[in-house]
Scaffold this active site. Structure first.
Site: not given
Ligand code: PBG
Length: 337
Positions: A205, A229, A260, A325
């Protein structure tokens, strides 16, 4: 062996267009397929009754109160979507510095899980593990002296996973990117008697700007403010590092891995799938949804066409499934009722 001789020579004996002339022939030589079985629908939960609240930066996406959420998930299940992923828009009043609400068996996430379970739908329920929906600072872990601390967060995350498993979720999806969380969570689930609960780790991620609309949807954007983050999510410049992350999660017991965001990271999906051959999922994130939807709304792109093309691209890259989505719309297009 040289490609030219193996494919029988060159023009004019070889004509690549021959196989493309008819619909049946194109279907016959098609290498990849996209079906409704490939789709996972992320959904947003909110407090109240009878509430359907549009997310401004994600046209067509809503937050649903539990009663409406059950109806929405029932529609997805009826369309053949195998699983949904729940994200709670926690009330501001329930957020704290340490995100204790994450461990409340009566929190919005757990109530949503139970309500969907009670409806007895043939659909898997994926529950995110991370503290950001519950913390006033919007970070995924605990903050001590300005740092997102790893080991102390693990304890919270493991407890959060157990609480969500107790509520009845089928798959735990840790999205927090703390080191060691998969092993920690697996052990906690097993000790609590949830050996059958699966784990889908957000293994690779990235610290991405494509999550903006999601943070609007769950209301963590204001909390995070100017924070980011980058001390735990991956650097978008890295690719070998993704393989190390995935290897660790597999060693710690994850059942499936995820990459992701999605479309800007297709190369990572390909490398992960080739290297590990485990169930590999792609998350077409909120910003990707927003981009395609905005261009379609302006008449600049054919929305349905680019959506289906983008989903097929994930399959071609090697993904076994896609969190998107667009899942419901894609299912409707593929299986018109
Ligand atoms: C939070 C989380 C995020 C997403 C899924 N779980 C956002 C982040 O890490 O700030 C993002 C999903 C998306 O943008 O569709 N832990």
């Amino acid at each position: 062996m040289n490609l030219q001789s193996s494919s029988g020579g060159q023009f004019p004996s070889t004509r690549m267009r021959r196989n493309r002339r008819t619909i049946w022939s194109r279907r016959m030589v098609r290498e990849n397929t996209l079906t409704v079985d490939d789709l996972i629908l992320p959904v947003f939960a909110t407090e109240g009754r009878g509430v359907t609240e549009p997310v401004a930066s994600m046209p067509g996406v809503n937050r649903y109160s539990t009663d409406r959420l059950v109806e929405f998930v029932a529609t997805a299940a009826a369309a053949g979507i195998p699983a949904i992923a729940i994200f709670p828009a926690t009330a501001a009043a329930a957020k704290t510095e340490n995100g204790e609400e994450a461990l409340n068996p009566q929190n919005l996430m757990c109530r949503s899980i139970r309500a969907i379970k009670e409806a007895n739908l043939d659909v898997g329920i994926i529950a995110d593990v991370a503290l950001d929906p519950y913390t006033t600072h919007g970070q995924d872990g605990l903050v001590r002296d300005g740092d997102v601390v790893n080991d102390e967060s693990l304890d919270m995350l493991a407890k959060q996973a157990v609480v969500q498993a107790a509520a009845g979720c089928d798959i735990i999806a840790p999205s927090d990117m703390m080191d060691g969380r998969i092993g920690f969570i697996r052990q906690a689930l097993d000790r609590a008697g949830y050996q059958h609960v699966q784990i889908m780790s957000y293994a690779a991620k990235y610290a991405s700007a494509f999550y903006g609309p999601f943070r609007d949807a769950v209301g963590s954007k204001g909390s995070l403010g100017k924070g980011d983050k980058r001390t735990y999510q991956m650097d978008p410049a890295n690719s070998d590092e993704a393989l190390r992350e995935v290897a660790l999660d597999i060693a710690e017991g994850t059942d499936m891995v995820m990459v992701k965001p999605g479309m800007p990271y297709l190369d990572i999906i390909r490398r992960v799938k080739e290297e590990f051959r485990v169930p590999t999922f792609a998350y077409q994130v909120s910003g990707e949804y927003a981009m395609l939807s905005a261009a379609a709304a302006n008449g600049w792109l054919d929305g349905d066409a680019v959506m289906l093309e983008s989903l097929m691209a994930f399959k071609r890259a090697g993904a076994d499934g896609i969190l998107t989505y667009f899942a419901l719309r894609a299912a409707e297009l593929m299986n018109p009722s």
